[in-house]
Design an enzyme around this catalytic site. Sequence first.
Site, PDB file in Angstrom:
ATOM      1  N   GLU A 142       0.813  -1.225   0.000  1.00  0.00           N
ATOM      2  CA  GLU A 142       0.000   0.000   0.000  1.00  0.00           C
ATOM      3  C   GLU A 142       0.845   1.272   0.000  1.00  0.00           C
ATOM      4  OE1 GLU A 142      -2.950  -0.156   3.108  1.00  0.00           O
ATOM      5  OE2 GLU A 142      -4.247  -1.442   1.910  1.00  0.00           O
ATOM      6  N   GLU A 332      -6.478  -7.916  -0.479  1.00  0.00           N
ATOM      7  CA  GLU A 332      -6.977  -7.964   0.896  1.00  0.00           C
ATOM      8  C   GLU A 332      -8.476  -7.706   0.827  1.00  0.00           C
ATOM      9  OE1 GLU A 332      -4.865  -5.271   3.502  1.00  0.00           O
ATOM     10  OE2 GLU A 332      -2.921  -5.888   2.721  1.00  0.00           O
TER      11      GLU A 332
HETATM   12  C1  GAL Z   1      -4.532  -2.624   5.014  1.00  0.00           C
HETATM   13  C2  GAL Z   1      -3.085  -3.051   5.178  1.00  0.00           C
HETATM   14  C3  GAL Z   1      -2.991  -4.302   6.021  1.00  0.00           C
HETATM   15  C4  GAL Z   1      -3.824  -4.156   7.266  1.00  0.00           C
HETATM   16  C5  GAL Z   1      -5.245  -3.868   6.875  1.00  0.00           C
HETATM   17  C6  GAL Z   1      -6.203  -3.771   8.043  1.00  0.00           C
HETATM   18  O1  GAL Z   1      -4.619  -1.304   4.623  1.00  0.00           O
HETATM   19  O2  GAL Z   1      -2.492  -3.300   3.933  1.00  0.00           O
HETATM   20  O3  GAL Z   1      -1.637  -4.533   6.361  1.00  0.00           O
HETATM   21  O4  GAL Z   1      -3.310  -3.129   8.060  1.00  0.00           O
HETATM   22  O5  GAL Z   1      -5.273  -2.653   6.182  1.00  0.00           O
HETATM   23  O6  GAL Z   1      -7.501  -3.478   7.591  1.00  0.00           O
END
Ligand code: GAL
Length: 675
Positions: A142, A332
């Site tokens: 990110e 994710e």
């Molecule tokens: C994302 C990040 C992850 C984790 C996640 C939690 O933005 O890439 O490492 O922190 O959020 O929602």
Amino acid sequence: MQFGICYYPEQWPEDQWELDARMMQEAGLEIVRIAEFAWHKMEPSEGQFAWDWLDRVIAVLTGAGLKLVLGTPTAAPPAWLTRTYPELLRVDSSGRSRDHGTRRHICLNNPTYRQHSGRVTQAMAQRYGQHPDLIGWQVDNEFGGGGTARCYCPACAEAFRLWVQARYGEIEMLNEAWGTVFWSQTYDNWAQIRPPSDQIDKPNPSHVLDYYRFASDSVVSYQQEQIEMIRSLSPGRFVTHNFMGMFRDLNQFDLARPLDFITWDNYPTGNTPRWRPHLVGTQRDFRKLEELNPQHSTLRTPLAWDTGDPLITGMAHDLMRGLKQGPFWVMEQQAGHINWAETNSAVRPETVRLWTWHAVASGAETIVYFRWRAALMAQEQYHSGLLRHDRSPDVGMVALQRLRQEREQLDRVAAASLAPVVALLFSYDDLWALQLQPHRQGAGYLSSLFGFYQALQRLGIPVDLVAPDADWSRYRLLLAPTAHMGTPALAQRFTRFVQDGGTLLLGPRSGFKTASNLVTDTPLPGVFRDLTGVTVTSWQALPDGVTVNLDSSIVTGAAATWVETLQPVDEGVKVWARYRGWPGEGVAALTEHGVGRGRVFTLGFWPTDFQALSLIATIADGLAQPRSTPLPDGLLAIPRGEMVVLLNFTAGPITTTINGNEVTVGAVDCLIVNG
Ligand code: GAL
Ligand code: ZN
């Protein structure tokens, strides 16, 4: 399509890895992403690598049949690095330096940092690049997350000087491009140039815009170093990065270009409140508009309480697909409650399933859930995983088991063609320029796009959000709600698109600026004047509550927020809407100009949601098959090949017609019908 999982083996005792791997495999997971924050475990002290633990965990995971995605760990630099070389800490715009203890606290322009992050990337790629079960790489994590897209440290100041030098060649050219004669800002030499840090009054918008571009270019060049290393040591594997949807601080098109495909991190309950203020501007309230136009009522039931806004999530999916005009992954996927919003709402299994379907219908080929098991320690203790803290299944796991049973349909949808004929132009330059000088609150760049986006969705028309330099040949209708910077190159591309038979809609505030963020000295819409066949004779921001009546067969009601008066300069221009009263009785507000085999619509005012809907329904007719009645609020209809995927994000069942057939979609449910 495939299912995957984000896993942090370094956060769990080694004697649990086997069990985790077996449970992942039993749950139907096929891909595992690991290692993106484990730098200290890989390199406990400078130059001393410790791979044994990673070797073992990779053996355990791949032994259970999982395919591997490795993240380079450079978003989480270890303490020994920042304590030995404190100069590589990031500095914010007020001169405050950031410290160890979270992540992304370093400067990507710092040569020492690049050297160390290159070292760990190279060592990792050397060690695992040829692993038979390794399918690909995620570079870093990110970029820009947590407000880190722009750094203001001495290394950045130096890199910025070189960047402007390369761009302008002579200091006089920079002075001209930035209009530095204003307030005696004139620079005598390059050494005087600094980043635009917190200042007494507003900083110069040309200076700041160039800094935003420079900061974005810096991340692109940093990413490129890792990509090249990985490509040379790990041939045949993909290289990607996990993007952040509607994130505004980096030019995501530039960042996407060198990657094999893009992935993004989809957190609907967090992103909805985070992005809504930028996306939903003034005059966006469909509910109020429906009171004015009850015959067009679309609202039936409220959105379900745990889904987030499907239009906001959908716009992010469609931008992410548009970055490379092709399929993507969700790297994710939110699979339960998160921990970083104001209210981290509970989430139901049906909702996780609906988000997954939404992503797949929008072009996601793989869904990687975040994360395997809820963390016992540190910052994300309150974040859910597929497993709870105590290893019992959480809602995401329940959803996954249901989705596995639907695998055949998911595969069928994922394989079906997704080929929008409508594109929405997205330009980070325009976004930044208007962010720096909004002039009228609530009339921002993203909300001008969102107004048209929601209209397209309600009309069941799929859309790609694309760059000014994208390949537009596959589209029949191109919407440019605000092409603020009128570069001659863009004017030429528009002209060619229209001459070849395309339909273009150009909205207010177009052609106002030059590429260096000065105002054009030619009559508006500047370089787009020949193409539109009109001159903008005046432009005005309207305060809340002030409206101008419209006389039109296409757009009803009154203009609000922003009005521009259009004066046809070409005989062939057709007028579709006129203002009544101030700012000009009978003056044109919406025009059409035939050019070559195509046509250009010029819109002089900021449309309400409802007006955008009527406008699109008219001009997309014959091009993109708009529905004759808008879809009910909260229902999406995404065409895939011969199918339409219907997704109901509301709290109750919705009945509607799809190609003449009445269908009912249950609350927080989806349905595939023949299109
Ligand atoms: C994302 C990040 C992850 C984790 C996640 C939690 O933005 O890439 O490492 O922190 O959020 O929602
Ligand atoms: Zn820096």
